[in-house]
Design an enzyme around this catalytic site. Structure first.
Site, PDB file in Angstrom:
ATOM      1  N   ASP A 194       0.841  -1.185   0.000  1.00 13.40           N
ATOM      2  CA  ASP A 194       0.000   0.000   0.000  1.00 13.40           C
ATOM      3  C   ASP A 194       0.883   1.244   0.000  1.00 13.40           C
ATOM      4  O   ASP A 194       1.799   1.369   0.838  1.00 13.40           O
ATOM      5  CB  ASP A 194      -0.912   0.014   1.231  1.00 13.40           C
ATOM      6  CG  ASP A 194      -1.991   1.071   1.146  1.00 13.40           C
ATOM      7  OD1 ASP A 194      -3.049   0.779   0.556  1.00 13.40           O
ATOM      8  OD2 ASP A 194      -1.768   2.190   1.652  1.00 13.40           O
ATOM      9  N   ASN A 202      -2.458  12.907  -4.106  1.00 13.49           N
ATOM     10  CA  ASN A 202      -3.603  13.290  -4.936  1.00 13.49           C
ATOM     11  C   ASN A 202      -4.067  14.700  -4.629  1.00 13.49           C
ATOM     12  O   ASN A 202      -4.380  15.488  -5.538  1.00 13.49           O
ATOM     13  CB  ASN A 202      -4.760  12.304  -4.718  1.00 13.49           C
ATOM     14  CG  ASN A 202      -4.739  11.159  -5.718  1.00 13.49           C
ATOM     15  OD1 ASN A 202      -4.159  11.277  -6.785  1.00 13.49           O
ATOM     16  ND2 ASN A 202      -5.359  10.054  -5.366  1.00 13.49           N
ATOM     17  N   ASP A 211      -2.391   9.082 -10.740  1.00 15.98           N
ATOM     18  CA  ASP A 211      -2.432   7.988 -11.706  1.00 15.98           C
ATOM     19  C   ASP A 211      -1.026   7.640 -12.202  1.00 15.98           C
ATOM     20  O   ASP A 211      -0.690   6.462 -12.383  1.00 15.98           O
ATOM     21  CB  ASP A 211      -3.313   8.363 -12.898  1.00 15.98           C
ATOM     22  CG  ASP A 211      -4.793   8.384 -12.544  1.00 15.98           C
ATOM     23  OD1 ASP A 211      -5.160   7.879 -11.458  1.00 15.98           O
ATOM     24  OD2 ASP A 211      -5.583   8.915 -13.356  1.00 15.98           O
ATOM     25  N   GLU A 237      -4.909   2.287  -3.956  1.00 13.66           N
ATOM     26  CA  GLU A 237      -3.451   2.397  -3.966  1.00 13.66           C
ATOM     27  C   GLU A 237      -2.810   1.138  -3.403  1.00 13.66           C
ATOM     28  O   GLU A 237      -1.678   1.169  -2.923  1.00 13.66           O
ATOM     29  CB  GLU A 237      -2.989   3.618  -3.176  1.00 13.66           C
ATOM     30  CG  GLU A 237      -3.320   3.594  -1.704  1.00 13.66           C
ATOM     31  CD  GLU A 237      -4.639   4.275  -1.354  1.00 13.66           C
ATOM     32  OE1 GLU A 237      -4.781   4.712  -0.211  1.00 13.66           O
ATOM     33  OE2 GLU A 237      -5.522   4.370  -2.237  1.00 13.66           O
TER      34      GLU A 237
END
Length: 326
Positions: A194, A202, A211, A237
């Site tokens: 993770d 973000n 992305d 993620e």
């Protein structure tokens, strides 16, 4: 009746009649009626007339698409000559049923035998050809190509199991592959990774940058695992890695290399701006798929709770209450 056979077709509700012309066939009126019942729509369909033993007496020109010459009276091929070995039994049974007088409306799918080295799929539907005594003297068949449909099905199947952003397999595929390993009693390990503080990335740089990070991490993981290992994107993620036949120590070494390498590369690449790190939870593949994933998730949770950028292994000592969840 020889040459061109006209089969009456009623067009719509205006009472007019049309005709379906099939060139190069020799049909009786009963055979024309059987052909009408099959509803041979589409010029790519292959129409066959066989005798009781399955020898092809007449065939439409679409048969050439299979790579076979049209049959003649001197050397008539057999219906089963068109069928790949794996599908012989099902086509033979359908033809025998038609010879016995069974008028099935079902389409039977089979792999065709062709000369181009590729596997082509067809569906076939058969009707008995009956004489005045209602005894079958042959069979009329329609073969319809399934290649386009199967190609589309494969594309849809692939899309359903693939993460469109990273190109990795997705969570359903990951769970199915884990289930396969368990069903075959394969040993190995499962790791979850993770990205630490991904939401902050973000928020600060926007979804497009996020992305790009996901795509980069996907490539990074694939570059460090073994060729036989399976990498999937199993969450926003979160990535999962199946390490078949990897004992705990080897699996831990692989996962620890991933965590430490990304920490070093991420820090050097970003300086003091963003330090990209990853956390990992590792468990042995054992018990059930849900149990295996749950143990890895709890190990991952423990790694994140300690600040991230670390690897934790599933431990019975750390989670003594795990037995109640299995």
């Amino acid at each position: 009746m020889r040459g061109v056979v006209s089969i009456p077709l009623r067009a719509g509700g205006n009472g007019r009649w049309g005709a379906l012309a099939i060139v190069g066939f020799e049909f009786t009126h009963q055979e024309g009626s059987a052909l009408y019942g099959l509803v041979a729509a589409g010029t790519t369909d292959v129409i066959l007339k066989t005798d009781r033993e399955g020898r092809i007496l007449h065939a439409s020109t679409a048969l050439e698409h299979l790579g076979f010459a049209l049959p003649d009276t001197a050397n008539a091929p057999h219906l089963l000559d068109l069928v790949a070995p794996a599908s012989l039994a099902v086509v033979r049974a359908e033809h025998e049923a038609a010879v016995a007088g069974h008028e099935s409306t079902d389409w039977v799918e089979f792999a065709a035998r062709t000369n181009d080295g590729r596997q082509h799929w067809y569906a076939i539907r058969m009707r008995p050809l009956l004489n005045d005594a209602r005894q079958a003297y042959g069979v009329l068949s329609i073969m319809r190509s399934l290649d386009e449909r199967r190609d589309l099905e494969e594309q849809l199947f692939t899309a359903a199991l693939t993460d469109p952003l990273t190109g990795l397999t997705n969570r359903p595929a990951f769970v199915w592959m884990l289930g396969h390993l368990l069903d075959t009693h394969a040993r190995g390990s499962l790791a979850l990774f993770d990205i630490d503080h991904f939401k902050a990335v973000n928020l600060r740089y926007g979804p497009s940058a996020g992305d790009e990070v996901l795509v980069a991490i996907a490539g990074f993981l694939r570059s460090l695992v073994r060729p036989q290992d399976i990498v999937s994107r199993v969450g926003g993620e979160t990535f999962g890695v199946l390490l078949p036949d990897a004992p705990p120590d080897e699996a831990e070494a692989i996962c620890r290399q991933i965590v430490t390498s990304l920490s070093r590369i991420g820090h050097k690449a970003s300086g003091n701006d963003v330090w990209l790190t990853i956390s990992s939870g590792l468990s042995a593949i054992a018990g059930t798929a849900d149990g295996t994933i749950r143990r890895a998730e709890l190990a991952l949770f423990h790694a994140k709770a300690q600040g991230g950028n670390r690897l934790e292994r599933d431990s019975e000592k750390r989670f003594p209450w795990m037995d109640k969840l299995r």
